[in-house]
Design a protein around this motif. Structure first.
Motif, PDB file in Angstrom:
ATOM      1  N   LEU A 190       0.828  -1.204   0.000  1.00  0.00           N
ATOM      2  CA  LEU A 190       0.000   0.000   0.000  1.00  0.00           C
ATOM      3  C   LEU A 190       0.865   1.258   0.000  1.00  0.00           C
ATOM      4  O   LEU A 190       0.595   2.217  -0.737  1.00  0.00           O
ATOM      5  CB  LEU A 190      -0.929  -0.024   1.222  1.00  0.00           C
ATOM      6  CG  LEU A 190      -1.950   1.106   1.380  1.00  0.00           C
ATOM      7  CD1 LEU A 190      -3.165   0.588   2.126  1.00  0.00           C
ATOM      8  CD2 LEU A 190      -1.385   2.286   2.150  1.00  0.00           C
ATOM      9  N   GLU A 191       1.914   1.268   0.809  1.00  0.00           N
ATOM     10  CA  GLU A 191       2.749   2.451   0.900  1.00  0.00           C
ATOM     11  C   GLU A 191       3.494   2.712  -0.403  1.00  0.00           C
ATOM     12  O   GLU A 191       3.640   3.861  -0.843  1.00  0.00           O
ATOM     13  CB  GLU A 191       3.744   2.300   2.053  1.00  0.00           C
ATOM     14  CG  GLU A 191       4.625   3.506   2.287  1.00  0.00           C
ATOM     15  CD  GLU A 191       3.836   4.784   2.512  1.00  0.00           C
ATOM     16  OE1 GLU A 191       4.332   5.852   2.134  1.00  0.00           O
ATOM     17  OE2 GLU A 191       2.710   4.706   3.042  1.00  0.00           O
ATOM     18  N   ARG A 192       3.969   1.633  -1.053  1.00  0.00           N
ATOM     19  CA  ARG A 192       4.672   1.816  -2.333  1.00  0.00           C
ATOM     20  C   ARG A 192       3.733   2.378  -3.391  1.00  0.00           C
ATOM     21  O   ARG A 192       4.106   3.287  -4.157  1.00  0.00           O
ATOM     22  CB  ARG A 192       5.258   0.487  -2.804  1.00  0.00           C
ATOM     23  CG  ARG A 192       6.428  -0.006  -1.966  1.00  0.00           C
ATOM     24  CD  ARG A 192       7.215  -1.056  -2.738  1.00  0.00           C
ATOM     25  NE  ARG A 192       6.391  -2.180  -3.152  1.00  0.00           N
ATOM     26  CZ  ARG A 192       6.208  -3.277  -2.434  1.00  0.00           C
ATOM     27  NH1 ARG A 192       6.803  -3.391  -1.249  1.00  0.00           N
ATOM     28  NH2 ARG A 192       5.467  -4.266  -2.892  1.00  0.00           N
ATOM     29  N   VAL A 193       2.516   1.847  -3.456  1.00  0.00           N
ATOM     30  CA  VAL A 193       1.562   2.316  -4.463  1.00  0.00           C
ATOM     31  C   VAL A 193       1.173   3.763  -4.200  1.00  0.00           C
ATOM     32  O   VAL A 193       1.114   4.592  -5.118  1.00  0.00           O
ATOM     33  CB  VAL A 193       0.318   1.404  -4.464  1.00  0.00           C
ATOM     34  CG1 VAL A 193      -0.770   1.983  -5.351  1.00  0.00           C
ATOM     35  CG2 VAL A 193       0.691   0.002  -4.951  1.00  0.00           C
ATOM     36  N   ARG A 194       0.910   4.101  -2.937  1.00  0.00           N
ATOM     37  CA  ARG A 194       0.526   5.479  -2.614  1.00  0.00           C
ATOM     38  C   ARG A 194       1.665   6.453  -2.933  1.00  0.00           C
ATOM     39  O   ARG A 194       1.449   7.500  -3.551  1.00  0.00           O
ATOM     40  CB  ARG A 194       0.160   5.584  -1.135  1.00  0.00           C
ATOM     41  CG  ARG A 194      -0.390   6.953  -0.738  1.00  0.00           C
ATOM     42  CD  ARG A 194      -0.358   7.149   0.763  1.00  0.00           C
ATOM     43  NE  ARG A 194       1.013   7.253   1.229  1.00  0.00           N
ATOM     44  CZ  ARG A 194       1.728   8.351   1.204  1.00  0.00           C
ATOM     45  NH1 ARG A 194       1.220   9.475   0.721  1.00  0.00           N
ATOM     46  NH2 ARG A 194       2.972   8.366   1.646  1.00  0.00           N
ATOM     47  N   ALA A 195       2.889   6.107  -2.522  1.00  0.00           N
ATOM     48  CA  ALA A 195       4.015   7.006  -2.756  1.00  0.00           C
ATOM     49  C   ALA A 195       4.271   7.199  -4.254  1.00  0.00           C
ATOM     50  O   ALA A 195       4.542   8.319  -4.716  1.00  0.00           O
ATOM     51  CB  ALA A 195       5.258   6.466  -2.056  1.00  0.00           C
ATOM     52  N   ALA A 196       4.177   6.113  -5.029  1.00  0.00           N
ATOM     53  CA  ALA A 196       4.416   6.226  -6.471  1.00  0.00           C
ATOM     54  C   ALA A 196       3.322   7.054  -7.143  1.00  0.00           C
ATOM     55  O   ALA A 196       3.593   7.849  -8.061  1.00  0.00           O
ATOM     56  CB  ALA A 196       4.495   4.837  -7.099  1.00  0.00           C
ATOM     57  N   VAL A 255       1.534   9.488  -5.743  1.00  0.00           N
ATOM     58  CA  VAL A 255       1.752  10.882  -5.373  1.00  0.00           C
ATOM     59  C   VAL A 255       2.909  11.465  -6.173  1.00  0.00           C
ATOM     60  O   VAL A 255       2.888  12.623  -6.611  1.00  0.00           O
ATOM     61  CB  VAL A 255       2.012  10.988  -3.853  1.00  0.00           C
ATOM     62  CG1 VAL A 255       2.484  12.385  -3.478  1.00  0.00           C
ATOM     63  CG2 VAL A 255       0.763  10.620  -3.083  1.00  0.00           C
ATOM     64  N   ARG A 256       3.935  10.651  -6.416  1.00  0.00           N
ATOM     65  CA  ARG A 256       5.100  11.116  -7.158  1.00  0.00           C
ATOM     66  C   ARG A 256       4.741  11.435  -8.606  1.00  0.00           C
ATOM     67  O   ARG A 256       5.242  12.393  -9.189  1.00  0.00           O
ATOM     68  CB  ARG A 256       6.186  10.048  -7.095  1.00  0.00           C
ATOM     69  CG  ARG A 256       7.580  10.593  -7.082  1.00  0.00           C
ATOM     70  CD  ARG A 256       8.619   9.592  -6.646  1.00  0.00           C
ATOM     71  NE  ARG A 256       8.375   8.242  -7.080  1.00  0.00           N
ATOM     72  CZ  ARG A 256       8.161   7.227  -6.237  1.00  0.00           C
ATOM     73  NH1 ARG A 256       8.146   7.442  -4.937  1.00  0.00           N
ATOM     74  NH2 ARG A 256       7.957   6.015  -6.677  1.00  0.00           N
ATOM     75  N   ARG A 257       3.845  10.627  -9.206  1.00  0.00           N
ATOM     76  CA  ARG A 257       3.510  10.817 -10.617  1.00  0.00           C
ATOM     77  C   ARG A 257       2.349  11.784 -10.828  1.00  0.00           C
ATOM     78  O   ARG A 257       2.355  12.579 -11.765  1.00  0.00           O
ATOM     79  CB  ARG A 257       3.144   9.467 -11.246  1.00  0.00           C
ATOM     80  CG  ARG A 257       4.299   8.483 -11.325  1.00  0.00           C
ATOM     81  CD  ARG A 257       5.328   8.935 -12.362  1.00  0.00           C
ATOM     82  NE  ARG A 257       4.742   8.985 -13.683  1.00  0.00           N
ATOM     83  CZ  ARG A 257       4.663   7.953 -14.510  1.00  0.00           C
ATOM     84  NH1 ARG A 257       5.165   6.781 -14.138  1.00  0.00           N
ATOM     85  NH2 ARG A 257       4.117   8.066 -15.701  1.00  0.00           N
ATOM     86  N   ALA A 258       1.328  11.693  -9.949  1.00  0.00           N
ATOM     87  CA  ALA A 258       0.116  12.495 -10.156  1.00  0.00           C
ATOM     88  C   ALA A 258       0.002  13.659  -9.194  1.00  0.00           C
ATOM     89  O   ALA A 258      -0.841  14.537  -9.399  1.00  0.00           O
ATOM     90  CB  ALA A 258      -1.133  11.602 -10.028  1.00  0.00           C
TER      91      ALA A 258
END
Length: 771
Positions: free
Chosen positions: A222-228, A230-233
């Motif tokens: 979950l943390e990896r998906v959320r961070a990625a 936020v980084r892209r969008a």
């Protein structure tokens, strides 16, 4: 218009979306391309931007669109799901050579609509703008670009979630779903219903705090998906962890949903759920089946999660399988039906509720806001009238029940079905959606029963009504005689309320006062001179048990000298966990056993003590407790814990390391049958049936049966060196029924083999008793 550009559709794209992309490629609007077509249904201006909209084209319009995008109509028919529905729906209208179109809501016929991958569309000549595709819940991953596609109308600006870090795993799960769907159809189930049930089960686990105390995969994912994302969008204004947790939930749990669906359609597991193999003899709960389901999911502790809280969708599915096996009528709409209270909250509705709760501070306001949003989404007059009619019908049945029994504390069971109406289920849905009731509807229910929706369990309210009827007939209760003279059921219930009085809700305390059980009576109960003090008695029993067995890791059913030590310790653990700190009683119990209240299951701690005592020997004055595990069982358990050490909590890892140091090495499986004994036993075994393919060794099969008899472990935990457990289990049942195992247990063997032979004889006796 002369075609000069090539625009290729995305697989699964809506025709409405493709028409927009073709027009955008030429710098036009979709209305400019469709201006020469006539419409068989009115397309309102406000509907032109709807994601779930769809346009059906007749043959003339299809040929023109194929000319503009420079893609053959046959290729468009394979890529666009709604393409083939146009000509039949508009047949007979193209007499003058002009094209015809018809507006349709695509989600009703071709499934949910999601944002398509913009990068995939760009490779196909995207002219700009958004892309909409039909995407069922099991086909949301763009593996090429690592994106999880989202549905429009979610109340947020995002079109996709960045899942590049787990795209391989999600892609494999998406490919596996094709096999699961095929297996579902072969078993007579609709794939979409199987997926919906599996998703409801996993989402039910997602909301359980008991799972997150053990889960080691979902949190980092979950943390990896959320961070990625936020980084892209970029960040979304006003969002916190709860919003992101809801948005990326389906992407995080997708592999487990497919794995759960695969297990649910497995005929062998279905047979066990239906009682065929003795896993469940009734539909009492999903815990035992969850234990079997946890093996393919890599989470063997799922049974504890299922048993820790109220029954979820898995429990109801197991119950339905049992009822179907017995030929009993099924509740609801079938085995795979997901009942309303168990359906997962969708991202769009959930985000609106979170926004409403944050704006108003109350769940009631959030529910009202969600209801208002639902009304604004369409006219809904017919649906509103239908819901009002259903409410009136249910209210009439509720009124009859109150006239007969005086309350609405109806259980959610088959006992609540009267005159063909399930009043218990109706009231349960009203309680679950109380925030969506109108003020008038809520007032009418309160008029029938002021406590129809109590903030405590309905079972408690039912018991109170029963006690109230007794008080009306015999007078208020009083504690001057230690509740003597009362019926046993009432005395037990009142003693439980007295013990937990400080933890009761204020409303519960007021209701008890109506029975006569107020503060003064409770003081009289504790001051009764002939009453033994339970705390001192319990501590004395616990101290004696710890002195006798060197630990307090007892199960809930444990009783010592007539005292329910297991239940008392379980209550003490619960109070300390609720307090969030060591209680005074907890400190005194910790002096008896430092691990009396571990953050992991008590069964695990009890096995740890057994393994330690077997390795280091019993201390002076310490005895084995009843049904203590054998040395073989403890050694096999220690080997399993060492293999799954990375899944344990840090403190558990330290305890396992302590045992490994005592053992000198990690216990490994070793053959028990000597060569001399095998020379004798081989003549007693029937010949192996030949079914083609590779044949298993008779000695290996017998070693597997002996291992299970000596360790007492389930068949699913058979060591890998002994091969798949299914063949061993079938051979065990065959040899048990034809008397082969009894002959092995009775033959004379060399001295070193008599130990496992005695265990095998005890295992045969125990198995026969269970049958």
């Amino acid at each position: 218009m002369e075609a000069v550009l090539r625009v290729v559709p995305v697989v699964g794209e809506t025709t409405w979306s493709f028409l927009h992309r073709v027009a955008a490629a030429y710098g036009l609007e979709a209305a400019d391309l469709a201006g020469g077509w006539r419409s068989a249904s009115q397309i309102h201006r406000k509907d032109r931007g709807r994601a779930d909209g769809e346009v059906l084209l007749d043959t003339v319009a299809q040929e023109q669109l194929a000319h503009w995008c420079r893609v053959p109509a046959g290729h468009l028919a394979r890529a666009l799901p709604s393409w083939a529905a146009g000509p039949p729906a508009l047949a007979g209208r193209d007499r003058d050579g002009r094209g015809w179109v018809r507006w349709r809501t695509g989600v009703l016929e071709w499934g949910p609509v999601v944002f398509g991958c913009g990068l995939c569309a760009a490779r196909r000549g995207d002219g700009g703008g958004r892309v909409w595709v039909y995407g069922p819940q099991w086909r949301r991953v763009c593996v090429r670009h690592g994106r999880w596609l989202l549905e429009p109308g979610g109340g947020h600006p995002l079109r996709w979630v960045e899942v590049a870090s787990v795209a391989g795993e999600l892609g494999r799960a998406q490919r596996r779903w094709a096999r699961v769907a095929r297996a579902a159809r072969e078993g007579g189930a609709a794939p979409r219903e199987v997926f919906a049930l599996a998703r409801a089960v996993v989402c039910w686990w997602w909301e359980r705090e008991e799972l997150w105390a053990r889960e080691a995969v979902w949190g980092p994912r979950l943390e990896r998906v959320r961070a990625a994302t936020v980084r892209r969008a970029g960040e979304v204004a006003g969002w916190g962890l709860e919003q992101w947790r809801l948005l990326v939930r389906d992407a995080v749990i997708f592999p487990e949903v497919v794995a759960a669906a695969r297990a649910l359609v497995d005929p062998r597991l279905q047979e066990r759920a239906g009682g065929g193999a003795g896993l469940l003899r009734d539909g009492a709960g999903g815990g035992p089946f969850a234990a079997a389901l946890g093996v393919p999911l890599g989470r063997p502790w799922l049974a504890e999660v299922e048993e820790a809280g109220p029954g979820g969708p898995l429990t109801l599915w197991v119950s339905a399988m049992v009822r179907r096996r017995r030929g009993a009528p099924l509740r609801g709409r079938g085995v795979w039906w997901v009942h309303g209270p168990h359906r997962p909250v969708e991202a769009g509705a959930g985000l609106r509720l979170l926004v409403g709760a944050s704006d108003t501070g109350t769940g009631r306001a959030a529910g009202v806001q969600a209801a208002e949003l639902a009304v604004r989404a369409g006219h809904g007059a017919g649906l509103a009238r239908w819901r009002t009619q259903l409410f009136e019908e249910g209210l009439e049945h509720a009124r009859r029940h109150v006239e007969r029994f005086g309350h609405l504390a109806v259980p959610h069971t088959t006992a609540g079905v009267r005159e063909g109406f399930d009043l218990g289920r109706w009231l349960a849905y009203r309680r679950a959606g109380a925030a969506l009731l109108s003020a008038e509807q809520a007032a009418r229910l309160v008029q029938l029963d002021a406590w129809w929706n109590p903030p405590w369990p309905v079972d408690w309210q039912r018991a109170w009504y029963r006690a109230r009827d007794f008080v009306h007939e015999h007078g208020p209760v009083h504690c001057g005689d230690n509740l003597d003279g009362l019926p046993r059921w009432l005395g037990l219930w009142l003693r439980q309320q007295i013990s937990n009085y400080r933890q009761l809700h204020e409303g519960q305390q007021r209701l008890l006062a109506e029975l006569g059980l107020g503060e003064s009576e409770i003081k009289r109960f504790y001051a009764w001179p002939g009453r033994r003090h339970p705390l001192g008695e319990a501590l004395a029993v616990a101290g004696a048990f710890a002195a006798r067995h060197a630990h307090l890791a007892v199960s809930r059913p444990t009783t010592v000298d007539g005292f329910a030590l297991g239940s008392w310790l379980a209550a003490a653990r619960l109070r300390q966990r609720q307090a969030g700190r060591p209680t005074r009683l907890g400190v005194r119990l910790a002096d008896l056993d430092a691990w009396w209240n571990p953050p992991w299951p008590i069964a695990w701690q009890r096995m740890w003590w057994a393994a330690r005592h077997h390795l280091s020997g019993l201390p002076d004055g310490v005895q084995w407790w009843p049904d203590a595990p054998t040395a073989d069982h403890a050694a096999a358990w220690l080997g399993q814990q060492a293999a799954r050490r990375h899944l344990l909590q840090p403190a558990q890892q330290n305890l396992v390391d302590e045992l490994i140091v005592l053992a000198g090495q990690v216990p490994q499986w070793r053959p028990r049958i000597s060569d001399d004994a095998w020379q004798i036993l081989s003549a007693l075994l029937p010949p192996l049936p030949h079914h083609g393919g590779r044949r298993r060794s008779q000695r290996q099969l017998l070693e597997a049966i002996v291992h299970i008899a000596c360790t007492g472990q389930p068949w699913t935990q058979l060591p890998q060196a002994l091969g798949p457990f299914q063949t061993c289990l079938r051979r065990h049942q065959q040899w048990l029924s034809d008397g082969t195992l009894a002959r092995i247990a009775g033959v004379r063997l060399p001295g070193p083999d008599t130990a496992w032979q005695q265990r095998l004889a005890a295992h045969i006796t125990l198995t026969a008793d269970r049958r």
